[in-house]
Write an enzyme that holds these catalytic residues in place. Sequence first.
Site, PDB file in Angstrom:
ATOM      1  CG  ASN A 190       1.415   5.761   1.857  1.00 42.01           C
ATOM      2  OD1 ASN A 190       1.964   6.249   0.886  1.00 42.01           O
ATOM      3  ND2 ASN A 190       0.216   5.219   1.807  1.00 42.01           N
ATOM      4  CG  ASP A 227     -12.225  34.101 -37.763  1.00 41.83           C
ATOM      5  OD1 ASP A 227     -12.376  33.718 -38.923  1.00 41.83           O
ATOM      6  OD2 ASP A 227     -12.861  35.053 -37.268  1.00 41.83           O
ATOM      7  CG  ASP A 276       2.808   9.345  -0.567  1.00 44.50           C
ATOM      8  OD1 ASP A 276       4.025   9.599  -0.618  1.00 44.50           O
ATOM      9  OD2 ASP A 276       2.325   8.228  -0.796  1.00 44.50           O
ATOM     10  CD  GLU A 314      -2.751   4.956  -1.302  1.00 42.12           C
ATOM     11  OE1 GLU A 314      -1.743   4.492  -1.866  1.00 42.12           O
ATOM     12  OE2 GLU A 314      -2.868   5.089  -0.077  1.00 42.12           O
ATOM     13  CB  VAL A 372      -0.941  -0.003   1.218  1.00 44.24           C
ATOM     14  CG1 VAL A 372      -1.744   1.283   1.284  1.00 44.24           C
ATOM     15  CG2 VAL A 372      -1.875  -1.207   1.139  1.00 44.24           C
ATOM     16  CB  ALA A 373       3.887   2.197   1.926  1.00 47.18           C
TER      17      ALA A 373
END
Length: 896
Positions: free
Chosen positions: A729, A341, A733, A299, A294-295
Amino acid sequence: MQASLSRELPQEDWHLLEVPTVVTHFETSPVTGLSEAGAIASLARHGHNVLPEAKPRAWLEILLAQFITLPVALLTAAAGLSLFTDGLLDAVVIMGVVGINAVIGYVTESQSEKIIHALKAREEPETSVVRAGKSQKIATAAVVPGDLLVLKVGSFVAADARVADSQGLTLNEAALTGESRPVEKTPQPLNTPQSNAELPLAERRNMVYKGTLVTGGQGSAIALATGPNTELGKIQQMVDSATAADTPLQSQLNRLGGQLVLLSCGVCALVFGMGALRGYGLLPMLKVSISLAVAAVPEGLPAIATTTLALGIQEMRRRKIFIRTLAAVESLGAIETICLDKTGTITENKMAVSDVETEDGEESLRKLMQVAVLCSEAQLELETSGAPAVTGSATETALIEKATALGIDAVDLRLQYPRLASYLRTAAHPVMTTVHQVPRPSAETVTDAGVATLTAVKGSPKAVLARCDRIQQGNQQILLSDADRQRITSLNQQLASNALRVLGFAYKQDITQPEETAEPSFENHLVWLGLVGLSDPIREGVPDFITAFQQAGIKTVMITGDQSPTARAIAQTLNMNAHTDIKVMDATELNSMSSKARQAQLDRVDVFSRVSPTNKLDIVQTLQSAGRIVAMTGDGINDTPALKTANVGIAMGSGTHNGVHEVADVVIADNNLKTLVDALSRGRTTYLNIRKSVHFLLSTNLSEIIVMALITTVAVGSPLTVMQLLWLNLVTDIFPGLALAMEPPEADVLSQPPRDPHEQIIKTSDLGRIALEAMVISLSALSAYSYGLWRYGPSLQAGTILFMGLTIGQVLHVLSCRSEHKRLWSRPQLPANGYLMGAIVLTLSLQLLPMIIPGLMKLLTLVPLAMADWLVVAVFALLPLLINESSKPFCVGSNK
């Protein structure tokens, strides 16, 4: 017979009937439309013309979605194993981390959802209809079956309708059929019910459908179905959810996340196996491995993309840049060709008559200006002062203002010469023509032979001159000689070379049968009147902005209705091509080319002249078919087909411009090319910021895997605990990663070529750089750990030094991720980012909390450190930043 037949036919078979049958069924008229009473009754019976709108996701749905992910499943498994091994506190903390991640994800995603739905809110559009014989604009929601819709270039069709009249009417029906080429419409019934009841929508040439776009000509249609009963409404009702589709960038990040999950699971399985072989307990190693997975997997990758794009949109709004979709932010950074244009974008769209060339004096001049007043779509109303209020294009407004200055009463002139028919300029019909009834003198002008009419014509001098065989000189009309034609052609080129827009004018007075006005076949044997040159000043600073686009690697293309000499003169002033001679292509040349030839030629063209709305659409589509990412700017009704088709449609100016804002992906509210340059800069910056955030997450999370794998392999001391990994984590993060999303543009962001839209967010060449940075962070943290082992042995002190050194080193690494190629000490320095400094201070403060809160210190299995230990932590946390910054110029994947 037909009236009874209409009641038996289902709604989708109206294309099989004659127009009178449809008129009878709806009790309307192909000329005067519904009566006001009929419109009220129809509205009560059918309801408002509003498509069903799916509701945004509920807050509970967004919250629950945060728990349905693979990382959460892994954490939940770890929590279950903790409970199984009597680790109640571990389980509570693990699920607490799950809850915190869910809250953060919910807040960022719900805010992004609000922004996305706010982008969908649009100004209430209006639709032109004829009711009770009066042409008027009403809210599109008020359109009812039986209404007579007025269809003009650039307008959206408000309802499914049966064509009642068509004058070169063409539509883009790609929204329904997927076919982007214009479809020509006819009022004629197609066939009989027996053989044609199942005719596909794309082949129903006498029907128009809600949401499609008029690209050429003009016409009218009787509304048959509105709101949810339309074909578009049926499609929308099949949509199950209002959730915005992932942008290409989000999809890339989702795939990257999945790949990282598989990779990290493999690594964690390896760590688990090595730990088991070294004698660590199976359940503790299993929990550590799952937590490490998970770390190791960021995610928050998709959330970072959505949040960064949403924050980019908010920042642009503050700068008067309004973005309709998240995908448009991505595309801004990938634009390779920008079609500008001319009128209203490059120029101020404030036309003024600069020169009028006639054969002789006042008589011919007045005649020419009278024709200019009559052959015009501009609307006139008398103000209280008695002067006419003019509403229309800048060109036609300037012509009427010139006529008024010469003493011509434009309002009275139009009353004297009522219009019988009009034919707008299209790709197939290069001039505008109007037919008017001549005022009756004492002798009747309406005879058995027909009606006395005046045909007024204006347009490209070459096209108008080709229709003339006489020339006006005073009160006389003489034959037009070859010498006259050469002289007029030379004069036209002279005016055009002075960057003037030049129009030719002609007329004919004749006896016309009423049915002759059904087709412009009478546009011959005209009398030449003269030339009018109009000037439209170039906006201040435009040449500099053109240069800025070119320096950014974006090819600039000017599109104009002017003839080639005028277009070339303007392009030279703007320096549209700094490397080679300016290449100008006329629309007539464009129309005669095959699709293959167009692809070969168009990418080298700098200016397209004498361009119609259909030509603009062709240009954009051809450039796209050659693989280019194309932006189109515009501010008028004739720009809407091309704006809708371009990868990025950019509407210039505030307010509503006949639906132009409805099709645009980006609106530049202040109508300034400088703001457009800023939009491109912000678009590129938003994409780069996502790359920076992903780079940071991957490099720091990979460093955790390396540390855990090496410690487990050599079996010296204990690896980081479950709590420490979860804390690391959570702390390192979130805030630094989001702060990178707020990075301001780098000074050279517009000196780089546009990115390849097909390249991955993390390229293969980036992986080497990420691996090197992760290895430096890991080895530096392990060096600090080695000091701890040397001084304290395999103890909590050594583990605390490792934990602090790795975490602080990761936090400081965010400074290195601010630029892919520029060092911290480079000059000039990177622009300041207060959000990033705040995130670093906040994250370091959170990291120091466990050292002053005993309960938190115990939870994370930490112990107090001596001053010498803190000095070692500081040195080995700062060392990776210095090494990684110094190595930038020598790393694979560096831009410079």
